[in-house]
Write a protein that holds these residues in place. Structure first.
Motif, mmCIF file in Angstrom:
data_model
loop_
_atom_site.group_PDB
_atom_site.id
_atom_site.type_symbol
_atom_site.label_atom_id
_atom_site.label_comp_id
_atom_site.label_asym_id
_atom_site.label_seq_id
_atom_site.Cartn_x
_atom_site.Cartn_y
_atom_site.Cartn_z
ATOM 1 N N LEU A 79 -9.909 -12.376 8.986
ATOM 2 C CA LEU A 79 -9.435 -13.121 10.143
ATOM 3 C C LEU A 79 -8.130 -13.805 9.780
ATOM 4 N N ALA A 103 -8.576 -10.371 14.410
ATOM 5 C CA ALA A 103 -9.917 -10.359 13.829
ATOM 6 C C ALA A 103 -10.250 -8.926 13.444
ATOM 7 N N ASN A 149 -17.573 -10.294 10.619
ATOM 8 C CA ASN A 149 -17.623 -11.517 9.834
ATOM 9 C C ASN A 149 -18.682 -11.440 8.738
ATOM 10 N N TRP A 166 -16.335 -11.207 15.204
ATOM 11 C CA TRP A 166 -15.832 -12.566 15.014
ATOM 12 C C TRP A 166 -15.916 -13.351 16.328
#
Length: 295
Positions: A161, A170, A174, A180
């Motif tokens: 990110l 992004a 994640n 994200w």
């Protein structure tokens, strides 16, 4: 670039290797600022304005930024215009964010009307000619370009990110192996989000009237209509989702200047998504934007 930049990477490789990649990503921002800053007397962009009427070879980075900015100006009928440097300086946006001082003035620029049509780009020779004396401003695309360059150092990781003060890319997923979550700042209550997006491998850029105000009157914001030479009051912010950051960056500014109906219609016609927040805090989205909204 007058903002704080945050970079995060998700990877199982060594912290040392990841940090080296992040350092190179940060270097991309320094390179773009040294090339494209209107506030630096020594930048390539500023020096380009010293020789109007002369065909000048320029670096590939500046060439791509100018070419994109001019194309977006054509698409928007000149509402988005990279030749607004003089106008911005007259309105008080002239001081370098680090030094507090304005750059050395560009000589021989009389207050005559200029537009994107005064930029002639030679694709084959990779040169630019400024037909009239003018001062370029790439503030609406340069930060996005820097984010895109930084992604090259991070795209090998499972997720990353890059957040450059409203210009975000992004990549991947994640640390929980999910898309994200990107909060869109509430324009008036800046410690809150007006909505949250779920994004993967996309850019999210927001342009707003609430961050930068003229020191001359405290009311004029930096998103100026080149035809009226005034700030629009219809919108407070505009957010665009697009495949790369320079595109989302430029489009968010263009939509803001075109105002709500025409701006969102343009996004729809180009198959991009976005949302606007009006001065009365009404939130309006393109047809498919809801697929990104986290509820």
């Amino acid at each position: 670039m007058d903002t704080i930049i945050h970079i995060k990477a998700v990877s199982s490789i060594s912290t040392e290797a990841v940090n080296a990649s992040i350092d190179r990503a940060f270097a991309a921002f320094r390179y773009v600022e040294e090339t494209c800053s209107r506030f630096d007397s020594n930048s390539e962009l500023r020096r380009l304005s010293l020789k109007p009427g002369v065909s000048q070879p320029i670096s590939p980075l500046l060439f791509e930024a100018l070419r994109f900015a001019r194309q977006l100006a054509e698409i928007t009928g000149g509402i988005f215009d990279p030749t607004v440097g003089q106008l911005l300086e007259r309105k008080g946006f002239a001081r370098h964010y680090l030094t507090g001082f304005p750059p050395a003035p560009v000589p021989t620029i009389p207050p005559t009307p200029v537009s994107y049509q005064d930029i002639v780009i030679d694709e084959y020779e990779q040169t630019v000619t400024l037909i009239k004396p003018l001062l370029l401003d790439l503030g609406a695309v340069a930060k996005g370009l820097a984010v895109d360059l930084a992604t090259r150092e991070l795209e090998k990781y499972d997720g990353y990110l890059i957040d450059a003060g409203g210009d975000i890319f992004a990549g991947g997923r994640n640390e929980r192996d999910e898309p994200w979550q990107i909060g869109i700042q509430h324009p008036l209550q800046t410690d809150q989000n007006i909505c949250v997006l779920r994004i993967s491998d996309m850019a999210v850029c927001t342009s707003g009237s609430y961050e930068r105000r003229s020191p001359l009157d405290g009311a004029t914001h930096h998103l100026l209509n080149p035809y009226t030479e005034k700030s629009s009051g219809e919108l407070i912010s505009c957010t665009v989702v697009a495949p790369f950051t320079m595109l989302a960056d430029g489009l968010s500014t263009a939509v803001f200047l075109l105002e709500q109906r025409h701006g969102l219609e343009m996004l729809e016609s180009m198959n991009f998504e976005g949302l606007t927040v009006s001065s009365t805090l009404d939130l309006t989205m393109t047809t498919q934007m809801k697929r990104y909204v986290y509820e």
